[in-house]
Design a protein around this motif. Structure first.
Motif, PDB file in Angstrom:
ATOM      1  N   LYS A 230      -3.553   9.620   1.144  1.00 22.12           N
ATOM      2  CA  LYS A 230      -4.337   8.524   0.845  1.00 22.12           C
ATOM      3  C   LYS A 230      -3.774   7.243   1.026  1.00 22.12           C
ATOM      4  O   LYS A 230      -4.076   6.348   1.301  1.00 22.12           O
ATOM      5  CB  LYS A 230      -6.190   8.303  -0.020  1.00 22.12           C
ATOM      6  CG  LYS A 230      -6.478  10.117  -0.150  1.00 22.12           C
ATOM      7  CD  LYS A 230      -6.861  10.321   1.558  1.00 22.12           C
ATOM      8  CE  LYS A 230      -7.630  11.205   1.444  1.00 22.12           C
ATOM      9  NZ  LYS A 230      -8.197  12.139   2.720  1.00 22.12           N
ATOM     10  N   ASP A 231      -2.581   7.498   0.895  1.00 24.02           N
ATOM     11  CA  ASP A 231      -1.398   5.780   0.452  1.00 24.02           C
ATOM     12  C   ASP A 231      -1.532   4.773   1.417  1.00 24.02           C
ATOM     13  O   ASP A 231      -0.850   6.037   2.888  1.00 24.02           O
ATOM     14  CB  ASP A 231      -0.316   5.891  -0.479  1.00 24.02           C
ATOM     15  CG  ASP A 231      -0.187   5.126  -0.982  1.00 24.02           C
ATOM     16  OD1 ASP A 231      -0.462   3.569  -0.802  1.00 24.02           O
ATOM     17  OD2 ASP A 231       0.976   5.063  -1.583  1.00 24.02           O
ATOM     18  N   PRO A 232      -1.827   4.392   1.984  1.00 22.57           N
ATOM     19  CA  PRO A 232      -1.932   3.813   3.692  1.00 22.57           C
ATOM     20  C   PRO A 232      -0.549   3.111   3.883  1.00 22.57           C
ATOM     21  O   PRO A 232       0.191   2.376   4.607  1.00 22.57           O
ATOM     22  CB  PRO A 232      -2.518   2.534   3.455  1.00 22.57           C
ATOM     23  CG  PRO A 232      -3.160   1.881   1.934  1.00 22.57           C
ATOM     24  CD  PRO A 232      -3.238   3.631   1.330  1.00 22.57           C
ATOM     25  N   ARG A 233       0.481   3.151   2.849  1.00 21.11           N
ATOM     26  CA  ARG A 233       1.501   2.496   2.675  1.00 21.11           C
ATOM     27  C   ARG A 233       2.508   4.093   3.695  1.00 21.11           C
ATOM     28  O   ARG A 233       3.794   3.356   4.189  1.00 21.11           O
ATOM     29  CB  ARG A 233       2.741   2.353   1.220  1.00 21.11           C
ATOM     30  CG  ARG A 233       2.088   1.589   0.934  1.00 21.11           C
ATOM     31  CD  ARG A 233       2.449   1.109  -0.775  1.00 21.11           C
ATOM     32  NE  ARG A 233       2.286   1.913  -1.364  1.00 21.11           N
ATOM     33  CZ  ARG A 233       2.992   2.446  -2.390  1.00 21.11           C
ATOM     34  NH1 ARG A 233       3.379   1.598  -3.216  1.00 21.11           N
ATOM     35  NH2 ARG A 233       2.249   3.628  -3.475  1.00 21.11           N
TER      36      ARG A 233
ATOM     37  N   LYS B  30       1.648   5.839   6.083  1.00 24.17           N
ATOM     38  CA  LYS B  30       1.100   6.027   7.065  1.00 24.17           C
ATOM     39  C   LYS B  30       1.534   6.133   8.074  1.00 24.17           C
ATOM     40  O   LYS B  30       1.638   6.873   9.887  1.00 24.17           O
ATOM     41  CB  LYS B  30      -0.407   5.351   7.743  1.00 24.17           C
ATOM     42  CG  LYS B  30      -1.562   5.864   6.340  1.00 24.17           C
ATOM     43  CD  LYS B  30      -2.285   7.544   6.536  1.00 24.17           C
ATOM     44  CE  LYS B  30      -3.072   7.273   5.687  1.00 24.17           C
ATOM     45  NZ  LYS B  30      -3.497   9.205   5.620  1.00 24.17           N
TER      46      LYS B  30
END
Length: 118
Positions: A28-31, A33
């Protein structure tokens, strides 16, 4: 004739496929993606795996921190999926070969364009 792949090579390929899917669907970490996994090298004793990655945003410290933060989760998911006796520790290494290739391609295009002018 069939290619001979060692067990370590097959494990490395499976780790790469599983990690790519886990990062895409579960992390879930946007870094992390916008990351692409380019390869995996597993040691002979299966204790460590070097995961090579690249990103369209380049090598940012945030991306590496996000991957390292997710490493425990990714390793535990790999352990469930792969059923290995030893699930390797994940070590993430930035792969600059894609950027180097693009840069070399740009230099070749410039050289060809300058030859056409002359």
């Amino acid at each position: 004739m069939a290619k001979d792949f060692s067990r370590i090579d097959r494990i490395a390929e499976q780790i790469q496929r599983d990690l790519a899917e886990l990062i895409r669907l579960e992390v879930k970490d946007p870094r992390v993606k916008k990351v692409t996994l380019t390869g995996v090298e597993v040691t002979n004793d299966h204790a460590h795996a070097k995961v090579f990655y690249t990103s369209l945003d380049g090598d940012s410290p945030d991306l590496l921190q996000g991957l390292e933060r997710a490493a425990g989760f990714l390793r535990s998911q790999l352990a469930h999926a792969m059923k290995l006796r030893i699930t390797p520790q994940l070590h993430f290494v930035y792969d600059a070969s894609v950027e180097r290739g693009a840069h070399l391609s740009q230099l070749i295009d410039q050289a060809v364009a300058s030859d056409k002018k002359d």
